[in-house]
Design an enzyme around this catalytic site. Sequence first.
Site, PDB file in Angstrom:
ATOM      1  N   ARG A  94       5.982   0.996  10.457  1.00  0.00           N
ATOM      2  CA  ARG A  94       6.789   0.070  11.268  1.00  0.00           C
ATOM      3  C   ARG A  94       8.129   0.716  11.559  1.00  0.00           C
ATOM      4  NH1 ARG A  94       5.052  -2.351   6.677  1.00  0.00           N
ATOM      5  NH2 ARG A  94       7.025  -1.735   5.762  1.00  0.00           N
TER       6      ARG A  94
ATOM      7  N   GLN B 228      -6.735   4.072   2.198  1.00  0.00           N
ATOM      8  CA  GLN B 228      -5.673   3.078   1.982  1.00  0.00           C
ATOM      9  C   GLN B 228      -5.281   2.374   3.287  1.00  0.00           C
ATOM     10  OE1 GLN B 228      -2.201   4.883   0.191  1.00  0.00           O
ATOM     11  NE2 GLN B 228      -1.085   2.959  -0.026  1.00  0.00           N
TER      12      GLN B 228
ATOM     13  N   GLU C 282       0.990  11.136  -6.069  1.00  0.00           N
ATOM     14  CA  GLU C 282       2.268  10.428  -6.152  1.00  0.00           C
ATOM     15  C   GLU C 282       2.872  10.754  -7.510  1.00  0.00           C
ATOM     16  OE1 GLU C 282       1.607   6.234  -5.307  1.00  0.00           O
ATOM     17  OE2 GLU C 282       1.710   6.631  -3.139  1.00  0.00           O
TER      18      GLU C 282
ATOM     19  N   ASP D 243       1.129  -0.544 -11.188  1.00  0.00           N
ATOM     20  CA  ASP D 243       1.926   0.491 -10.536  1.00  0.00           C
ATOM     21  C   ASP D 243       2.947  -0.150  -9.609  1.00  0.00           C
ATOM     22  OD1 ASP D 243       2.596   3.163 -10.175  1.00  0.00           O
ATOM     23  OD2 ASP D 243       1.404   3.327  -8.349  1.00  0.00           O
TER      24      ASP D 243
ATOM     25  N   GLU E 130       5.071  11.826   2.551  1.00  0.00           N
ATOM     26  CA  GLU E 130       6.477  11.930   2.955  1.00  0.00           C
ATOM     27  C   GLU E 130       6.914  13.378   3.128  1.00  0.00           C
ATOM     28  OE1 GLU E 130       9.395   9.451   0.499  1.00  0.00           O
ATOM     29  OE2 GLU E 130       7.534   9.271  -0.622  1.00  0.00           O
TER      30      GLU E 130
ATOM     31  N   ARG F 289      -4.984   8.425   1.466  1.00  0.00           N
ATOM     32  CA  ARG F 289      -4.188   7.708   2.482  1.00  0.00           C
ATOM     33  C   ARG F 289      -5.031   7.110   3.591  1.00  0.00           C
ATOM     34  NH1 ARG F 289       0.026   6.811  -0.606  1.00  0.00           N
ATOM     35  NH2 ARG F 289       1.114   8.697  -1.239  1.00  0.00           N
TER      36      ARG F 289
ATOM     37  N   GLU G 177       5.165  10.132 -10.473  1.00  0.00           N
ATOM     38  CA  GLU G 177       5.767   8.916 -11.007  1.00  0.00           C
ATOM     39  C   GLU G 177       6.069   9.086 -12.494  1.00  0.00           C
ATOM     40  OE1 GLU G 177       3.395   5.479 -10.087  1.00  0.00           O
ATOM     41  OE2 GLU G 177       2.890   6.203  -8.059  1.00  0.00           O
TER      42      GLU G 177
ATOM     43  N   LYS H 174      -6.872   4.049  -4.512  1.00  0.00           N
ATOM     44  CA  LYS H 174      -6.020   4.412  -5.645  1.00  0.00           C
ATOM     45  C   LYS H 174      -6.774   4.431  -6.969  1.00  0.00           C
ATOM     46  CE  LYS H 174      -1.686   3.856  -3.752  1.00  0.00           C
ATOM     47  NZ  LYS H 174      -0.535   4.724  -3.982  1.00  0.00           N
TER      48      LYS H 174
ATOM     49  N   ASP I 133      -0.417   9.180  -9.462  1.00  0.00           N
ATOM     50  CA  ASP I 133      -1.224   8.112  -8.874  1.00  0.00           C
ATOM     51  C   ASP I 133      -1.905   8.680  -7.617  1.00  0.00           C
ATOM     52  OD1 ASP I 133      -2.201   5.641  -7.996  1.00  0.00           O
ATOM     53  OD2 ASP I 133      -0.305   5.079  -7.049  1.00  0.00           O
TER      54      ASP I 133
ATOM     55  N   THR J 196      -6.208   8.294 -11.909  1.00  0.00           N
ATOM     56  CA  THR J 196      -4.768   8.388 -12.172  1.00  0.00           C
ATOM     57  C   THR J 196      -4.627   9.357 -13.336  1.00  0.00           C
ATOM     58  OG1 THR J 196      -4.483   6.067 -11.539  1.00  0.00           O
ATOM     59  CG2 THR J 196      -2.681   7.074 -12.773  1.00  0.00           C
TER      60      THR J 196
ATOM     61  N   TYR K  41      -5.814  -1.724   3.030  1.00  0.00           N
ATOM     62  CA  TYR K  41      -4.709  -2.317   2.264  1.00  0.00           C
ATOM     63  C   TYR K  41      -4.292  -3.714   2.707  1.00  0.00           C
ATOM     64  CZ  TYR K  41      -0.753  -1.631   5.528  1.00  0.00           C
ATOM     65  OH  TYR K  41       0.116  -1.722   6.573  1.00  0.00           O
TER      66      TYR K  41
ATOM     67  N   TYR L 270       6.620   0.139  -7.114  1.00  0.00           N
ATOM     68  CA  TYR L 270       6.960   0.748  -5.822  1.00  0.00           C
ATOM     69  C   TYR L 270       8.485   0.789  -5.795  1.00  0.00           C
ATOM     70  CZ  TYR L 270       5.957   1.183  -0.707  1.00  0.00           C
ATOM     71  OH  TYR L 270       5.793   1.600   0.597  1.00  0.00           O
TER      72      TYR L 270
ATOM     73  N   HIS M 211      11.219   6.016  -0.991  1.00  0.00           N
ATOM     74  CA  HIS M 211       9.784   6.088  -0.736  1.00  0.00           C
ATOM     75  C   HIS M 211       9.350   4.902   0.128  1.00  0.00           C
ATOM     76  CE1 HIS M 211       5.505   6.712  -1.411  1.00  0.00           C
ATOM     77  NE2 HIS M 211       5.396   5.505  -1.920  1.00  0.00           N
TER      78      HIS M 211
ATOM     79  N   THR N 246       6.043   6.166  -6.664  1.00  0.00           N
ATOM     80  CA  THR N 246       6.486   7.499  -6.270  1.00  0.00           C
ATOM     81  C   THR N 246       7.998   7.642  -6.430  1.00  0.00           C
ATOM     82  OG1 THR N 246       4.743   7.459  -4.622  1.00  0.00           O
ATOM     83  CG2 THR N 246       6.407   9.180  -4.387  1.00  0.00           C
TER      84      THR N 246
HETATM   85 MN    MN Z   1       1.839   4.819  -6.862  1.00  0.00          MN
END
Ligand code: MN
Length: 441
Positions: A153, A250, A209, A137, A384, A247, A211, A263, A243, A267, A254, A139, A144, A370
């Site tokens: 951040r 994650q 997500e 997968d 988001e 959260r 996709e 994840k 996906d 799927t 992560y 990104y 996104h 995403t």
């Molecule tokens: Mn994904």
Amino acid sequence: MTLNETHNPDLKSWIESANDPETDFPIQNLPFGAFKTPKNFAPHLCVAIGDKALDLTSVALNNLLDVSSEIRAACTKGFLNQLMSLGNDAASELRLALSRMLRADAPKDLQEKIKHYLFERDKIEMLNPARIGDFTDFYASIYHATNVGSMLRPENPLLPNYKYVPIAYHGRASSIVITGRKIRRPNGQVNSDDKGEPKYMPSRRLDYEAEIGFFVGTSTGFGQIIPLREAESHIWGACIVNDWSARDIQRWEYQPLGPFLSKNFATSISPWIVTMEALAPFRTKAFERGEGEPKLLPYLYSPENAKHGGIDIVIEVYIRTSQMQKQGVAPFRLSRGNFKDMYWTPAQMLAHHASNGCNFHAGDLFASGTVSGKTREEAGCLLERAWRGEEPIELPTGEKRSFVEDGDEIIIKAYCEKEGARRIGFGECSGTIIPPFKVGK
Ligand code: MN
């Protein structure tokens, strides 16, 4: 990929429902899948046409297909892998034969024979279209990546590598399920403030997500790379991918190696694989980099990819809560984005993935990540869309959603529309969330 007689927007089918301007599956589409026929226990391959599915396996076994014996043999398998392994020229030969057989002017006696192998699409059980050996997968949406980055951040949302290297993680093929399969809310380690001890508990921040996924056709050998100019010849077709992402799990797990249990529990994919040839009229330019943006490394650049590497695919996400279902309220649209806004093209993703010699098999799947655009309405996940839960989405029932709740159905649709071309669609990728298993002491 050039246009040919199969793309002619004026083509009509003798199957009336395929001529409905609203259908996802006109004769210009002809996507492939697998299903369980009412008569046969073993899976058969099929082709979508209007509101019907044509039993491709039976058509091939009864010698009604005007294709090479190699392609005919591949059509008798219950999975698309063998057909995919023959590559895009074979897919093109098969598409042409099917197009001619299903056209309004096809010989009447042939139509009569074919009719025995047509099923109502909404009455059959679709199966996983391919045995998926590996799943990756990406990104690939800079919007996104910037949005999610800004939550983690705020001062430095986009990491410095993003514009150079297509970021991805290795996913899990075993838990890829077809549309309609219920999705159980996962349990996992959650540490909401990163202080104190984590708890093993049901995820409270379950997300989707939206996709687009791509199936690999012709395989590559161990150690072999795929030059960018050849990458598209290894991409067989596309589907919708959800996906599912926890959260809160994650967030805790992560670092430093990326997503894992947040994840890989599920799927979902749509059951119909739209071939790259069917998508040919909707090709568009790759993401345009502005002045002062870093230049692509040579192995990720070609003039052809810059000009036609993108695909114009609208992708929409709908929600139907159990309350909406009870009250008969139509699914509510959460977002509408477009795949053409992706920062990396499918060819760049695959060329990059193989750039170290990583080998591929027919039926491997890689997804885009995403699909999000510039605006909040184009955000392809709830993280988001409802901004970390700070701006919940109000639904027609008065309910609010920051994340996905038990009983919610998430429905993703995708389609291509363009002046001068026949509209084609991907169908749906949906999944309903069911409550988690009880956590033991
Ligand atoms: Mn994904």
